[in-house]
Design a protein around this motif. Structure first.
Motif, PDB file in Angstrom:
ATOM      1  N   GLU A 220       0.836  -1.203   0.000  1.00 18.20           N
ATOM      2  CA  GLU A 220       0.000   0.000   0.000  1.00 18.20           C
ATOM      3  C   GLU A 220       0.872   1.255   0.000  1.00 18.20           C
ATOM      4  OE1 GLU A 220      -3.265   0.385  -0.259  1.00 18.20           O
ATOM      5  OE2 GLU A 220      -3.588  -1.769  -0.426  1.00 18.20           O
TER       6      GLU A 220
ATOM      7  N   SER B 299      -0.286   5.728   4.368  1.00 19.28           N
ATOM      8  CA  SER B 299       0.464   4.472   4.395  1.00 19.28           C
ATOM      9  C   SER B 299       1.931   4.744   4.707  1.00 19.28           C
ATOM     10  CB  SER B 299       0.332   3.734   3.055  1.00 19.28           C
ATOM     11  OG  SER B 299      -0.957   3.179   2.904  1.00 19.28           O
TER      12      SER B 299
ATOM     13  N   GLY C 188      -1.702  -0.236  -3.921  1.00 23.18           N
ATOM     14  CA  GLY C 188      -2.355  -1.410  -3.353  1.00 23.18           C
ATOM     15  C   GLY C 188      -3.370  -2.040  -4.285  1.00 23.18           C
TER      16      GLY C 188
END
Length: 634
Positions: free
Chosen positions: A83, A88, A241
């Motif tokens: 991700e 993130s 992701g």
């Protein structure tokens, strides 16, 4: 948002096509206005050849350095178990620093707050710039502003209105439409370059250097507008992701970058041809809508239609990104729980947040009516994006140093050129605050205020609860000495502190004078990673034959389903009497000796009162929930 899928991923070609339709929508629509706006900053008194080549060279090298080198080659490798995106990166940096550095949360919250400013500007600017292309169609040159605004608003309102129904069905069209769009960008560019090949001189970076040397402060304003060519670069890492690193890199290097480069060169070539004609007539060259003018008159209307579809797709990607970012922010504790609806049975990532959707629409409508043209709105665009890029680069340094274990000095040497360029662009955009750049800063400030109030309010509420609480071990010992009436079944008490007896447990014992055969004290935690495998989520710790501590750990991209994950432990929820979930509902009150400033307590009180039902967030059936109230004075 579920655990990483167990079924095989689609082929590289299909993933690349999907990435082209989602990841590159924003940056792919920049040719509609970026070159025009950059040239407008330097050509107020007429446009010269040096200005055309200089602005074009700046745009081309911005794509090379900011997007290709920084994002595609470097930052794309900084994924948190696949991700990407600013939150993130924040979570990865938190893990690398042991969650002990407050600066990491400050950077992540700042990046998230700035994103919302970008999220209201992108749909408004891109759709309005496409609709304005109608004025380039022969016979429609005098189209009035109210009609342009009405059409743009109609498209935008319709786009936000369909979000509740989900976009999974039409998302399959995004890739093919954007493929046609980038092919059209490249074809238009090639056609114009063939008629004025001298424009290829702009590939030489010395043209950019000479332009900046000769234009002083004006050059900084041009830089701020040139940055419009790279807006949307954040999506390259934010959507890793969904598609993976290789499809995103392949899509950029094989199609998107060449198409954008050819199109910008084509716009420059058209401007050079127009300059030659103006000089031959003894006139100065005025700025124009170079993108749409590249197409022949007969193709102008189809091009406007294609551009409108491309901007709708770009806007959809930003709206979806806002939903995803908010979901992550809630999971990481930066925002209160909001009502979240799943819009696709097949794609767990397809979610809809009504509050975010309508707030974004309100912001978009205000922008369209406030600025009334894409040129006026362009001044507001760069600040939010450049600010987010500065945050991303700072987080990248922390990750390279603490997670990749690079030497601190060498990590600084590697990151410094990118940070210097980001700060340079940010400074250039700050010059345009009074022209509209204050809008994303105001939006980011409001979101930042909400985040700060929520973080400090939650911390104060936990501290106050701890002061008033009873140690669970002492409570269990007291009950063992004087056992209450026991009733069949299992009671699950949700709590934030497993060391204390939950208020709901105390209230239940006080009012019902009885306890269940088994009481499970459950704390639900979100880890700074996107996924936690289902079999590794639950951790149990028996206290005695009556009490059991339980921890459920999720990733910030996981779908939370407390009953299902508790049921993975054999016998935990089985047995006679069934299972009831006890949830404490706390009301916030002003304290005589406050822990927070009164204004902050008021904001937290409003956020706490309007947060979504925790039982729905944890996916607990309503008919198995018992809610017990308490008061917390802050």
């Amino acid at each position: 948002m579920s655990a990483s899928p167990a079924h095989p991923r689609p082929s590289l070609a299909l993933l690349t096509l999907g990435a082209i339709g989602v990841v590159y929508g924003d940056i792919g629509t920049s040719p509609l206005y970026a070159f025009r706006e950059a040239l407008a900053q330097s050509g107020a008194d007429g446009i010269s050849r040096g200005e055309i080549l200089g602005v074009l060279s700046l745009a081309l090298w911005a794509l090379i350095i900011v997007v290709t080198l920084k994002y595609v080659a470097f930052l794309a490798r900084m994924d948190n178990k696949g991700e990407g995106g600013v939150l993130s990166l924040m979570a990865l940096a938190q893990r690398a620093t042991g969650a002990k550095w407050p600066i990491v949360v400050v950077l992540g919250a700042t990046g998230a707050a700035l994103f919302y400013g970008d999220a209201i500007i992108t749909p408004a600017l891109s759709v309005l710039s496409a609709v304005e292309g109608l004025r380039t169609i022969p016979g429609l040159e005098r189209m009035q502003e109210p009609l342009i605004l009405g059409l743009a608003l109609g498209i935008l309102v319709g786009l936000f209105a369909v979000q509740a129904k989900g976009t999974a069905r039409v998302a399959a069209l995004f890739g093919p439409v954007c493929l046609v769009w980038f092919a059209a960008l490249a074809a238009l560019g090639l056609w114009q370059i063939a008629q004025a090949p001298a424009v290829l001189a702009a590939v030489n970076p010395l043209e950019a250097v000479r332009f900046l040397q000769g234009h002083g402060v004006t050059g900084l304003f041009v830089l701020g507008a040139v940055f419009l060519t790279v807006t949307g670069a954040e999506a390259l890492i934010a959507d890793m992701g969904h598609f993976g690193r290789r499809p995103i890199q392949l899509g950029w290097l094989a199609l998107v970058w060449p198409a954008l480069t050819l199109n910008y060169l084509g716009q420059g070539a058209l401007a050079l041809q127009a300059l030659d004609r103006a000089e031959a007539a003894g006139q100065t060259l005025a700025n124009a809508d170079w993108f749409f003018l590249m197409a022949p008159d007969a193709l102008r209307a189809p091009l406007v239609g294609l551009a409108t579809m491309a901007t709708i797709i770009a806007s959809q990607a930003v709206i979806t990104g806002a939903f995803s970012l908010t979901h992550q922010a809630i999971a990481l504790g930066l925002l209160p729980r909001l009502t979240t609806r799943q819009t696709s049975a097949e794609q767990i990532g397809q979610i809809y947040l009504p509050a975010i959707n309508w707030l974004l629409l309100a912001g978009v409508v205000v922008l369209v009516f406030g600025f009334r043209s894409s040129s006026a709105m362009a001044a507001a665009y760069g600040i939010a994006v450049t600010g987010t890029m500065v945050v991303t680069t700072c987080l990248a340094f922390l990750i390279a140093w603490r997670h990749w274990h690079w030497n601190r000095v060498w990590a600084g040497v590697a990151i410094a050129p990118f940070l210097a360029l980001d700060l340079f662009f940010f400074g250039a955009n700050i010059l345009r605050v009074t022209e509209g750049g204050w809008v994303p800063l105001a939006v980011a400030g409001l979101v930042g205020l909400v985040i700060v109030a929520w973080l400090r309010g939650r911390r104060a509420a936990v501290a106050r609860t701890s002061q008033m609480g009873i140690a669970l071990a002492d409570f269990a010992a007291a009950l063992a000495a004087r056992p209450p009436v026991r009733i069949a079944g299992t009671a699950v008490f949700l709590t934030q502190d497993l060391a204390l007896a939950p208020a709901a447990l105390l209230h239940n014992l006080k009012h019902n004078k009885a306890l269940h055969d088994r009481s499970v004290l459950l704390k639900v935690e979100t880890l700074p990673q996107p996924w936690v495998e289902p079999g590794q989520r639950l951790e149990l710790e028996p206290l005695d034959e009556r009490f059991l501590r339980a921890r459920l750990r999720y990733g910030y991209m996981d779908a939370i389903d407390v009953p299902s994950d508790l049921a993975r432990s054999p016998g935990l929820l089985d047995g006679p009497g069934g299972t009831s979930f006890f949830v404490g509902r706390s009301a916030i009150r002003f304290a005589s000796r406050p822990l927070l400033p009164r204004w902050m307590t008021l904001i937290y009180m409003i956020l706490h009162r309007n947060a979504a039902d925790p039982t729905a967030y944890f996916n607990i059936p309503p008919n198995r929930v018992v809610e017990l109230g308490s008061q917390i004075e802050l």
